[in-house]
Write a protein that holds these residues in place. Structure first.
Motif, PDB file in Angstrom:
ATOM      1  N   GLN A  61     -10.491   9.745 -13.147  1.00 43.59           N
ATOM      2  CA  GLN A  61      -9.582  10.250 -12.122  1.00 43.59           C
ATOM      3  C   GLN A  61     -10.213  10.152 -10.737  1.00 43.59           C
ATOM      4  O   GLN A  61      -9.562   9.748  -9.766  1.00 43.59           O
ATOM      5  CB  GLN A  61      -9.214  11.711 -12.430  1.00 43.59           C
ATOM      6  N   ALA A  62     -11.494  10.513 -10.654  1.00 44.32           N
ATOM      7  CA  ALA A  62     -12.181  10.466  -9.359  1.00 44.32           C
ATOM      8  C   ALA A  62     -12.268   9.033  -8.845  1.00 44.32           C
ATOM      9  O   ALA A  62     -12.070   8.777  -7.651  1.00 44.32           O
ATOM     10  CB  ALA A  62     -13.575  11.071  -9.484  1.00 44.32           C
ATOM     11  N   ARG A  63     -12.576   8.094  -9.711  1.00 41.43           N
ATOM     12  CA  ARG A  63     -12.691   6.694  -9.282  1.00 41.43           C
ATOM     13  C   ARG A  63     -11.335   6.151  -8.828  1.00 41.43           C
ATOM     14  O   ARG A  63     -11.255   5.324  -7.926  1.00 41.43           O
ATOM     15  CB  ARG A  63     -13.259   5.840 -10.405  1.00 41.43           C
ATOM     16  N   ARG A  64     -10.262   6.629  -9.453  1.00 45.03           N
ATOM     17  CA  ARG A  64      -8.921   6.195  -9.045  1.00 45.03           C
ATOM     18  C   ARG A  64      -8.608   6.689  -7.635  1.00 45.03           C
ATOM     19  O   ARG A  64      -8.058   5.952  -6.810  1.00 45.03           O
ATOM     20  CB  ARG A  64      -7.889   6.718 -10.044  1.00 45.03           C
ATOM     21  N   LEU A  65      -8.964   7.937  -7.354  1.00 45.81           N
ATOM     22  CA  LEU A  65      -8.701   8.506  -6.026  1.00 45.81           C
ATOM     23  C   LEU A  65      -9.667   7.966  -4.976  1.00 45.81           C
ATOM     24  O   LEU A  65      -9.334   7.919  -3.790  1.00 45.81           O
ATOM     25  CB  LEU A  65      -8.814  10.030  -6.085  1.00 45.81           C
ATOM     26  N   LYS A  66     -10.852   7.573  -5.424  1.00 46.92           N
ATOM     27  CA  LYS A  66     -11.892   7.105  -4.504  1.00 46.92           C
ATOM     28  C   LYS A  66     -11.431   5.917  -3.669  1.00 46.92           C
ATOM     29  O   LYS A  66     -11.827   5.755  -2.507  1.00 46.92           O
ATOM     30  CB  LYS A  66     -13.140   6.730  -5.304  1.00 46.92           C
ATOM     31  N   VAL A  67     -10.592   5.067  -4.252  1.00 43.48           N
ATOM     32  CA  VAL A  67     -10.164   3.851  -3.560  1.00 43.48           C
ATOM     33  C   VAL A  67      -8.830   4.029  -2.838  1.00 43.48           C
ATOM     34  O   VAL A  67      -8.272   3.061  -2.325  1.00 43.48           O
ATOM     35  CB  VAL A  67     -10.074   2.662  -4.542  1.00 43.48           C
ATOM     36  N   ALA A  68      -8.313   5.261  -2.815  1.00 42.06           N
ATOM     37  CA  ALA A  68      -7.065   5.498  -2.093  1.00 42.06           C
ATOM     38  C   ALA A  68      -7.253   5.111  -0.623  1.00 42.06           C
ATOM     39  O   ALA A  68      -8.226   5.491   0.014  1.00 42.06           O
ATOM     40  CB  ALA A  68      -6.667   6.977  -2.201  1.00 42.06           C
ATOM     41  N   ASP A  69      -6.325   4.356  -0.085  1.00 42.73           N
ATOM     42  CA  ASP A  69      -6.485   3.765   1.240  1.00 42.73           C
ATOM     43  C   ASP A  69      -6.300   4.800   2.347  1.00 42.73           C
ATOM     44  O   ASP A  69      -5.189   5.196   2.662  1.00 42.73           O
ATOM     45  CB  ASP A  69      -5.474   2.629   1.405  1.00 42.73           C
ATOM     46  N   GLU A  70      -7.428   5.243   2.919  1.00 45.23           N
ATOM     47  CA  GLU A  70      -7.432   6.144   4.064  1.00 45.23           C
ATOM     48  C   GLU A  70      -6.659   7.436   3.826  1.00 45.23           C
ATOM     49  O   GLU A  70      -6.052   7.997   4.726  1.00 45.23           O
ATOM     50  CB  GLU A  70      -6.893   5.438   5.312  1.00 45.23           C
ATOM     51  N   ASP A  71      -6.655   7.925   2.586  1.00 49.45           N
ATOM     52  CA  ASP A  71      -5.996   9.185   2.264  1.00 49.45           C
ATOM     53  C   ASP A  71      -7.071  10.263   2.114  1.00 49.45           C
ATOM     54  O   ASP A  71      -7.741  10.350   1.089  1.00 49.45           O
ATOM     55  CB  ASP A  71      -5.194   9.038   0.965  1.00 49.45           C
ATOM     56  N   TRP A  72      -7.244  11.075   3.170  1.00 48.26           N
ATOM     57  CA  TRP A  72      -8.345  12.037   3.170  1.00 48.26           C
ATOM     58  C   TRP A  72      -8.207  13.062   2.060  1.00 48.26           C
ATOM     59  O   TRP A  72      -9.195  13.440   1.426  1.00 48.26           O
ATOM     60  CB  TRP A  72      -8.436  12.733   4.528  1.00 48.26           C
ATOM     61  N   ASP A  73      -6.983  13.536   1.813  1.00 47.32           N
ATOM     62  CA  ASP A  73      -6.784  14.511   0.740  1.00 47.32           C
ATOM     63  C   ASP A  73      -7.180  13.927  -0.603  1.00 47.32           C
ATOM     64  O   ASP A  73      -7.797  14.606  -1.438  1.00 47.32           O
ATOM     65  CB  ASP A  73      -5.326  14.967   0.702  1.00 47.32           C
ATOM     66  N   ALA A  74      -6.831  12.664  -0.840  1.00 45.46           N
ATOM     67  CA  ALA A  74      -7.214  12.012  -2.096  1.00 45.46           C
ATOM     68  C   ALA A  74      -8.723  11.898  -2.199  1.00 45.46           C
ATOM     69  O   ALA A  74      -9.315  12.101  -3.266  1.00 45.46           O
ATOM     70  CB  ALA A  74      -6.566  10.624  -2.196  1.00 45.46           C
ATOM     71  N   TRP A  75      -9.373  11.602  -1.084  1.00 47.10           N
ATOM     72  CA  TRP A  75     -10.832  11.478  -1.095  1.00 47.10           C
ATOM     73  C   TRP A  75     -11.514  12.809  -1.384  1.00 47.10           C
ATOM     74  O   TRP A  75     -12.496  12.861  -2.124  1.00 47.10           O
ATOM     75  CB  TRP A  75     -11.319  10.920   0.242  1.00 47.10           C
ATOM     76  N   THR A  76     -10.995  13.890  -0.784  1.00 48.40           N
ATOM     77  CA  THR A  76     -11.610  15.202  -1.050  1.00 48.40           C
ATOM     78  C   THR A  76     -11.379  15.609  -2.505  1.00 48.40           C
ATOM     79  O   THR A  76     -12.258  16.222  -3.127  1.00 48.40           O
ATOM     80  CB  THR A  76     -11.053  16.281  -0.107  1.00 48.40           C
ATOM     81  N   ASN A  77     -10.213  15.268  -3.055  1.00 49.13           N
ATOM     82  CA  ASN A  77      -9.964  15.546  -4.469  1.00 49.13           C
ATOM     83  C   ASN A  77     -10.913  14.746  -5.359  1.00 49.13           C
ATOM     84  O   ASN A  77     -11.409  15.250  -6.373  1.00 49.13           O
ATOM     85  CB  ASN A  77      -8.513  15.222  -4.828  1.00 49.13           C
ATOM     86  N   ALA A  78     -11.166  13.490  -4.977  1.00 50.21           N
ATOM     87  CA  ALA A  78     -12.106  12.664  -5.738  1.00 50.21           C
ATOM     88  C   ALA A  78     -13.505  13.258  -5.682  1.00 50.21           C
ATOM     89  O   ALA A  78     -14.228  13.295  -6.686  1.00 50.21           O
ATOM     90  CB  ALA A  78     -12.114  11.238  -5.186  1.00 50.21           C
ATOM     91  N   ALA A  79     -13.902  13.740  -4.508  1.00 48.76           N
ATOM     92  CA  ALA A  79     -15.211  14.375  -4.371  1.00 48.76           C
ATOM     93  C   ALA A  79     -15.308  15.605  -5.273  1.00 48.76           C
ATOM     94  O   ALA A  79     -16.341  15.845  -5.922  1.00 48.76           O
ATOM     95  CB  ALA A  79     -15.459  14.756  -2.916  1.00 48.76           C
ATOM     96  N   ASP A  80     -14.228  16.397  -5.323  1.00 50.14           N
ATOM     97  CA  ASP A  80     -14.214  17.577  -6.193  1.00 50.14           C
ATOM     98  C   ASP A  80     -14.345  17.177  -7.661  1.00 50.14           C
ATOM     99  O   ASP A  80     -15.046  17.834  -8.438  1.00 50.14           O
ATOM    100  CB  ASP A  80     -12.923  18.371  -5.987  1.00 50.14           C
ATOM    101  N   ASP A  81     -13.662  16.091  -8.054  1.00 52.10           N
ATOM    102  CA  ASP A  81     -13.734  15.633  -9.446  1.00 52.10           C
ATOM    103  C   ASP A  81     -15.131  15.137  -9.792  1.00 52.10           C
ATOM    104  O   ASP A  81     -15.641  15.405 -10.891  1.00 52.10           O
ATOM    105  CB  ASP A  81     -12.705  14.523  -9.695  1.00 52.10           C
ATOM    106  N   PHE A  82     -15.760  14.406  -8.880  1.00 54.05           N
ATOM    107  CA  PHE A  82     -17.126  13.942  -9.128  1.00 54.05           C
ATOM    108  C   PHE A  82     -18.096  15.126  -9.209  1.00 54.05           C
ATOM    109  O   PHE A  82     -19.005  15.146 -10.045  1.00 54.05           O
ATOM    110  CB  PHE A  82     -17.585  12.972  -8.030  1.00 54.05           C
ATOM    111  N   GLU A  83     -17.905  16.107  -8.326  1.00 51.88           N
ATOM    112  CA  GLU A  83     -18.757  17.290  -8.357  1.00 51.88           C
ATOM    113  C   GLU A  83     -18.596  18.027  -9.684  1.00 51.88           C
ATOM    114  O   GLU A  83     -19.582  18.447 -10.307  1.00 51.88           O
ATOM    115  CB  GLU A  83     -18.421  18.221  -7.197  1.00 51.88           C
ATOM    116  N   SER A  84     -17.343  18.182 -10.114  1.00 50.70           N
ATOM    117  CA  SER A  84     -17.070  18.859 -11.381  1.00 50.70           C
ATOM    118  C   SER A  84     -17.722  18.113 -12.542  1.00 50.70           C
ATOM    119  O   SER A  84     -18.337  18.727 -13.426  1.00 50.70           O
ATOM    120  CB  SER A  84     -15.553  18.957 -11.600  1.00 50.70           C
ATOM    121  N   ALA A  85     -17.591  16.788 -12.544  1.00 49.68           N
ATOM    122  CA  ALA A  85     -18.179  15.985 -13.619  1.00 49.68           C
ATOM    123  C   ALA A  85     -19.698  16.121 -13.628  1.00 49.68           C
ATOM    124  O   ALA A  85     -20.318  16.223 -14.698  1.00 49.68           O
ATOM    125  CB  ALA A  85     -17.772  14.525 -13.461  1.00 49.68           C
ATOM    126  N   ALA A  86     -20.309  16.120 -12.441  1.00 49.88           N
ATOM    127  CA  ALA A  86     -21.766  16.239 -12.354  1.00 49.88           C
ATOM    128  C   ALA A  86     -22.234  17.590 -12.899  1.00 49.88           C
ATOM    129  O   ALA A  86     -23.219  17.670 -13.648  1.00 49.88           O
ATOM    130  CB  ALA A  86     -22.220  16.063 -10.908  1.00 49.88           C
TER     131      ALA A  86
END
Length: 235
Positions: free
Chosen positions: A161-186
């Motif tokens: 899920q995080a990798r899918r959001l990571k490539v969202a084109d200039e969508d800051w909310d998607a990027w912060t959600n991806a960061a949260d998912d990566f943090e959760s996974a870690a």
């Protein structure tokens, strides 16, 4: 990272007089302060999670501020598309600060847990020592092989899920959600490793106890035989 918005250069007169930035460039910078705050919070979280300096994050933060510096220093010479390009680079590096270190931490933990080159990796020791005892219900109170598999699958879902959001084109909310998912996974991965390690330690302790019991039994038997032979020799 998507290409900056196009549409041709606006007339020179449409620049903001003080900064010499075009209106759409200024609009994209309007949220920079709050975005930078998001980035710095996650940057500190990475260092708290790993206990080490977030070198990747710091490098990307330096790169981001360098593009910001170029944007303002060279604004009069940059046309609209060139200004937007610098902002796109700026945002891309901020995105990397937020999530790449968490992503790397996840992969490093997974690789160390099931290191095929090391017979002492926690995952391999768990599979060889702890899992068989847990399945035979000889090691209670520790994470089961089935739960390990379930939780690892959940962590994998977070990563996908995080990798899918990571490539969202200039969508800051998607990027912060991806960061949260990566943090959760870690965090989940480190917790899973700790629990598997605790099971391995318990299995090692049980094996040591068994060896001591066997040694004690052998010693007792040897003393018994020795005593019998001594008695026979005396009589």
């Amino acid at each position: 990272m998507g290409a900056p918005e196009s549409g041709g250069s606006a007339p020179e007169g449409s620049r903001e007089p003080n900064s010499q930035l075009f209106p759409d460039a200024l609009r994209k910078l309007a949220t920079f302060g709050s975005q930078l705050a998001d980035v710095l919070v996650r940057h500190r979280k990475v260092e708290a999670l790993t206990g080490e300096k977030n070198v990747i994050g710091r490098q990307n933060l330096v790169e981001a501020l360098a593009h910001l510096g170029v944007l303002f220093a060279r604004a009069p010479q940059l046309n609209r598309d060139e200004q937007l390009e610098q902002i796109a680079y700026l945002r891309d590096h901020l995105r990397r600060v937020m999530m790449e270190s968490f992503e790397v931490e996840v992969y490093v933990t997974i690789a160390a847990l099931w290191d095929k080159e090391s017979s002492n990796s926690v995952g391999r020791l768990y599979d060889s020592m702890a899992a068989p005892l847990i399945r035979r219900r000889q090691l209670l109170g520790h994470i089961s092989p089935e739960e390990v598999e379930t939780r690892f699958d959940q962590i994998t879902d977070d990563i996908v899920q995080a990798r899918r959001l990571k490539v969202a084109d200039e969508d800051w909310d998607a990027w912060t959600n991806a960061a949260d998912d990566f943090e959760s996974a870690a965090k989940k991965m480190k917790s899973l490793r700790r629990e598997m390690g605790a099971a391995v330690d318990a299995a090692k302790a049980k094996r040591s106890q068994l060896r001591l019991m066997i040694a004690g039994a052998v010693g007792s038997a040897a003393l018994g035989v020795g005593g019998t032979l001594l008695v026979q020799a005396i009589t």
